[in-house]
Design a protein around this motif. Sequence first.
Motif, PDB file in Angstrom:
ATOM      1  N   MET A  48      37.151  55.191  54.348  1.00  0.00           N
ATOM      2  CA  MET A  48      37.960  53.990  54.173  1.00  0.00           C
ATOM      3  C   MET A  48      39.320  54.216  54.811  1.00  0.00           C
ATOM      4  SD  MET A  48      35.976  51.915  52.641  1.00  0.00           S
ATOM      5  CE  MET A  48      37.056  50.598  52.167  1.00  0.00           C
ATOM      6  N   LEU A  49      39.780  53.222  55.505  1.00  0.00           N
ATOM      7  CA  LEU A  49      41.093  53.307  56.127  1.00  0.00           C
ATOM      8  C   LEU A  49      42.101  52.575  55.250  1.00  0.00           C
ATOM      9  CD1 LEU A  49      40.029  52.602  59.804  1.00  0.00           C
ATOM     10  CD2 LEU A  49      40.358  54.807  58.703  1.00  0.00           C
ATOM     11  N   THR A  50      43.259  53.159  55.095  1.00  0.00           N
ATOM     12  CA  THR A  50      44.281  52.574  54.222  1.00  0.00           C
ATOM     13  C   THR A  50      45.289  51.726  54.985  1.00  0.00           C
ATOM     14  OG1 THR A  50      45.626  54.582  54.408  1.00  0.00           O
ATOM     15  CG2 THR A  50      44.088  54.451  52.552  1.00  0.00           C
ATOM     16  N   ASP A  51      45.137  51.679  56.301  1.00  0.00           N
ATOM     17  CA  ASP A  51      46.123  50.924  57.092  1.00  0.00           C
ATOM     18  C   ASP A  51      45.646  49.510  57.443  1.00  0.00           C
ATOM     19  OD1 ASP A  51      44.167  51.495  58.924  1.00  0.00           O
ATOM     20  OD2 ASP A  51      45.487  52.458  60.383  1.00  0.00           O
ATOM     21  N   GLY A  52      44.516  49.082  56.862  1.00  0.00           N
ATOM     22  CA  GLY A  52      44.029  47.728  57.087  1.00  0.00           C
ATOM     23  C   GLY A  52      43.292  47.515  58.396  1.00  0.00           C
ATOM     24  N   THR A  53      42.880  48.584  59.038  1.00  0.00           N
ATOM     25  CA  THR A  53      42.211  48.442  60.333  1.00  0.00           C
ATOM     26  C   THR A  53      40.684  48.556  60.250  1.00  0.00           C
ATOM     27  OG1 THR A  53      42.515  50.790  60.844  1.00  0.00           O
ATOM     28  CG2 THR A  53      44.215  49.262  61.639  1.00  0.00           C
ATOM     29  N   ASN A  54      40.146  48.515  59.033  1.00  0.00           N
ATOM     30  CA  ASN A  54      38.683  48.616  58.878  1.00  0.00           C
ATOM     31  C   ASN A  54      37.956  47.584  59.737  1.00  0.00           C
ATOM     32  OD1 ASN A  54      39.100  50.614  56.978  1.00  0.00           O
ATOM     33  ND2 ASN A  54      37.609  49.761  55.543  1.00  0.00           N
ATOM     34  N   ASP A  55      38.400  46.331  59.666  1.00  0.00           N
ATOM     35  CA  ASP A  55      37.722  45.267  60.403  1.00  0.00           C
ATOM     36  C   ASP A  55      37.796  45.490  61.912  1.00  0.00           C
ATOM     37  OD1 ASP A  55      36.951  43.984  58.089  1.00  0.00           O
ATOM     38  OD2 ASP A  55      38.642  42.581  58.098  1.00  0.00           O
ATOM     39  N   ILE A  56      38.891  46.026  62.386  1.00  0.00           N
ATOM     40  CA  ILE A  56      39.019  46.327  63.816  1.00  0.00           C
ATOM     41  C   ILE A  56      37.994  47.389  64.202  1.00  0.00           C
ATOM     42  CG2 ILE A  56      40.518  47.353  65.588  1.00  0.00           C
ATOM     43  CD1 ILE A  56      42.883  46.011  64.065  1.00  0.00           C
ATOM     44  N   CYS A  57      37.888  48.428  63.393  1.00  0.00           N
ATOM     45  CA  CYS A  57      36.924  49.503  63.676  1.00  0.00           C
ATOM     46  C   CYS A  57      35.491  49.001  63.629  1.00  0.00           C
ATOM     47  CB  CYS A  57      37.128  50.655  62.689  1.00  0.00           C
ATOM     48  SG  CYS A  57      38.705  51.492  62.907  1.00  0.00           S
ATOM     49  N   ILE A  58      35.195  48.154  62.660  1.00  0.00           N
ATOM     50  CA  ILE A  58      33.854  47.581  62.561  1.00  0.00           C
ATOM     51  C   ILE A  58      33.571  46.710  63.782  1.00  0.00           C
ATOM     52  CG2 ILE A  58      32.436  45.944  61.245  1.00  0.00           C
ATOM     53  CD1 ILE A  58      33.829  47.137  58.699  1.00  0.00           C
ATOM     54  N   GLY A  59      34.551  45.940  64.215  1.00  0.00           N
ATOM     55  CA  GLY A  59      34.393  45.111  65.411  1.00  0.00           C
ATOM     56  C   GLY A  59      34.176  45.932  66.666  1.00  0.00           C
ATOM     57  N   ARG A  60      34.913  47.021  66.791  1.00  0.00           N
ATOM     58  CA  ARG A  60      34.724  47.902  67.951  1.00  0.00           C
ATOM     59  C   ARG A  60      33.323  48.490  67.947  1.00  0.00           C
ATOM     60  NH1 ARG A  60      39.775  50.037  70.542  1.00  0.00           N
ATOM     61  NH2 ARG A  60      38.369  51.625  71.338  1.00  0.00           N
ATOM     62  N   HIS A  61      32.858  48.888  66.778  1.00  0.00           N
ATOM     63  CA  HIS A  61      31.510  49.442  66.632  1.00  0.00           C
ATOM     64  C   HIS A  61      30.461  48.408  67.030  1.00  0.00           C
ATOM     65  CE1 HIS A  61      27.820  50.522  64.466  1.00  0.00           C
ATOM     66  NE2 HIS A  61      28.217  51.781  64.593  1.00  0.00           N
ATOM     67  N   GLU A  62      30.610  47.185  66.512  1.00  0.00           N
ATOM     68  CA  GLU A  62      29.657  46.120  66.829  1.00  0.00           C
ATOM     69  C   GLU A  62      29.650  45.802  68.319  1.00  0.00           C
ATOM     70  OE1 GLU A  62      30.731  42.824  64.341  1.00  0.00           O
ATOM     71  OE2 GLU A  62      29.914  43.769  62.541  1.00  0.00           O
ATOM     72  N   CYS A  63      30.826  45.731  68.907  1.00  0.00           N
ATOM     73  CA  CYS A  63      30.933  45.431  70.337  1.00  0.00           C
ATOM     74  C   CYS A  63      30.293  46.534  71.173  1.00  0.00           C
ATOM     75  CB  CYS A  63      32.403  45.245  70.716  1.00  0.00           C
ATOM     76  SG  CYS A  63      32.642  44.776  72.435  1.00  0.00           S
ATOM     77  N   ALA A  64      30.614  47.780  70.854  1.00  0.00           N
ATOM     78  CA  ALA A  64      30.051  48.913  71.601  1.00  0.00           C
ATOM     79  C   ALA A  64      28.536  48.962  71.452  1.00  0.00           C
ATOM     80  CB  ALA A  64      30.680  50.223  71.127  1.00  0.00           C
ATOM     81  N   SER A  65      28.050  48.735  70.252  1.00  0.00           N
ATOM     82  CA  SER A  65      26.601  48.763  70.009  1.00  0.00           C
ATOM     83  C   SER A  65      25.892  47.676  70.804  1.00  0.00           C
ATOM     84  CB  SER A  65      26.296  48.562  68.525  1.00  0.00           C
ATOM     85  OG  SER A  65      26.783  49.620  67.773  1.00  0.00           O
ATOM     86  N   SER A  66      26.422  46.455  70.744  1.00  0.00           N
ATOM     87  CA  SER A  66      25.734  45.379  71.446  1.00  0.00           C
ATOM     88  C   SER A  66      25.841  45.512  72.946  1.00  0.00           C
ATOM     89  CB  SER A  66      26.198  43.996  70.993  1.00  0.00           C
ATOM     90  OG  SER A  66      27.484  43.950  70.586  1.00  0.00           O
ATOM     91  N   LEU A  67      26.956  46.007  73.457  1.00  0.00           N
ATOM     92  CA  LEU A  67      27.073  46.188  74.905  1.00  0.00           C
ATOM     93  C   LEU A  67      26.138  47.290  75.386  1.00  0.00           C
ATOM     94  CD1 LEU A  67      28.272  45.493  77.605  1.00  0.00           C
ATOM     95  CD2 LEU A  67      30.242  46.935  77.047  1.00  0.00           C
ATOM     96  N   LEU A  68      26.060  48.379  74.654  1.00  0.00           N
ATOM     97  CA  LEU A  68      25.142  49.458  75.016  1.00  0.00           C
ATOM     98  C   LEU A  68      23.696  48.957  75.004  1.00  0.00           C
ATOM     99  CD1 LEU A  68      24.747  52.446  75.726  1.00  0.00           C
ATOM    100  CD2 LEU A  68      24.648  52.916  73.274  1.00  0.00           C
ATOM    101  N   GLU A  69      23.350  48.194  73.984  1.00  0.00           N
ATOM    102  CA  GLU A  69      22.006  47.623  73.898  1.00  0.00           C
ATOM    103  C   GLU A  69      21.721  46.706  75.091  1.00  0.00           C
ATOM    104  OE1 GLU A  69      20.072  44.389  70.969  1.00  0.00           O
ATOM    105  OE2 GLU A  69      20.836  46.188  69.963  1.00  0.00           O
ATOM    106  N   GLN A  70      22.706  45.894  75.479  1.00  0.00           N
ATOM    107  CA  GLN A  70      22.524  44.979  76.607  1.00  0.00           C
ATOM    108  C   GLN A  70      22.376  45.741  77.926  1.00  0.00           C
ATOM    109  OE1 GLN A  70      22.138  41.555  76.348  1.00  0.00           O
ATOM    110  NE2 GLN A  70      21.481  41.826  78.457  1.00  0.00           N
ATOM    111  N   ILE A  71      23.168  46.764  78.117  1.00  0.00           N
ATOM    112  CA  ILE A  71      23.059  47.578  79.338  1.00  0.00           C
ATOM    113  C   ILE A  71      21.665  48.189  79.425  1.00  0.00           C
ATOM    114  CG2 ILE A  71      23.837  49.711  80.470  1.00  0.00           C
ATOM    115  CD1 ILE A  71      26.675  49.029  79.407  1.00  0.00           C
ATOM    116  N   GLU A  72      21.177  48.732  78.321  1.00  0.00           N
ATOM    117  CA  GLU A  72      19.845  49.341  78.319  1.00  0.00           C
ATOM    118  C   GLU A  72      18.763  48.293  78.586  1.00  0.00           C
ATOM    119  OE1 GLU A  72      19.946  51.423  74.582  1.00  0.00           O
ATOM    120  OE2 GLU A  72      21.001  53.136  75.486  1.00  0.00           O
ATOM    121  N   LYS A  73      18.966  47.093  78.078  1.00  0.00           N
ATOM    122  CA  LYS A  73      18.025  46.002  78.339  1.00  0.00           C
ATOM    123  C   LYS A  73      18.011  45.669  79.838  1.00  0.00           C
ATOM    124  CE  LYS A  73      17.247  41.461  76.245  1.00  0.00           C
ATOM    125  NZ  LYS A  73      17.926  40.457  75.420  1.00  0.00           N
TER     126      LYS A  73
END
Length: 77
Positions: A48-73
């Motif tokens: 857990m992050l205490t600086d309020g950046t959890n949502d940013i990290c989750i968004g970066r993860h989602e973006c990286a995951s979907s872009l990697l999946e698209q590249i592989e596709k």
Amino acid sequence: MDRIKELETERNNLMSAIDRKDAIINKAKKWLIDEIVFHQPIVDGDEMLTDGTNDICIGRHECASSLLEQIEKWENE
């Protein structure tokens, strides 16, 4: 004979261009994987992050995951 050398040079240039593009794609994929791995503990709730950046990290993860999946596709088309 000169035409053969020209064709060999052109082939070599094309192969070099392909190698450079492959290297860039591989670097991008490695970076995306690093982003996914880095942010995975936050996504899983193990960290857990205490600086309020959890949502940013989750968004970066989602973006990286979907872009990697698209590249592989695209690579498999």
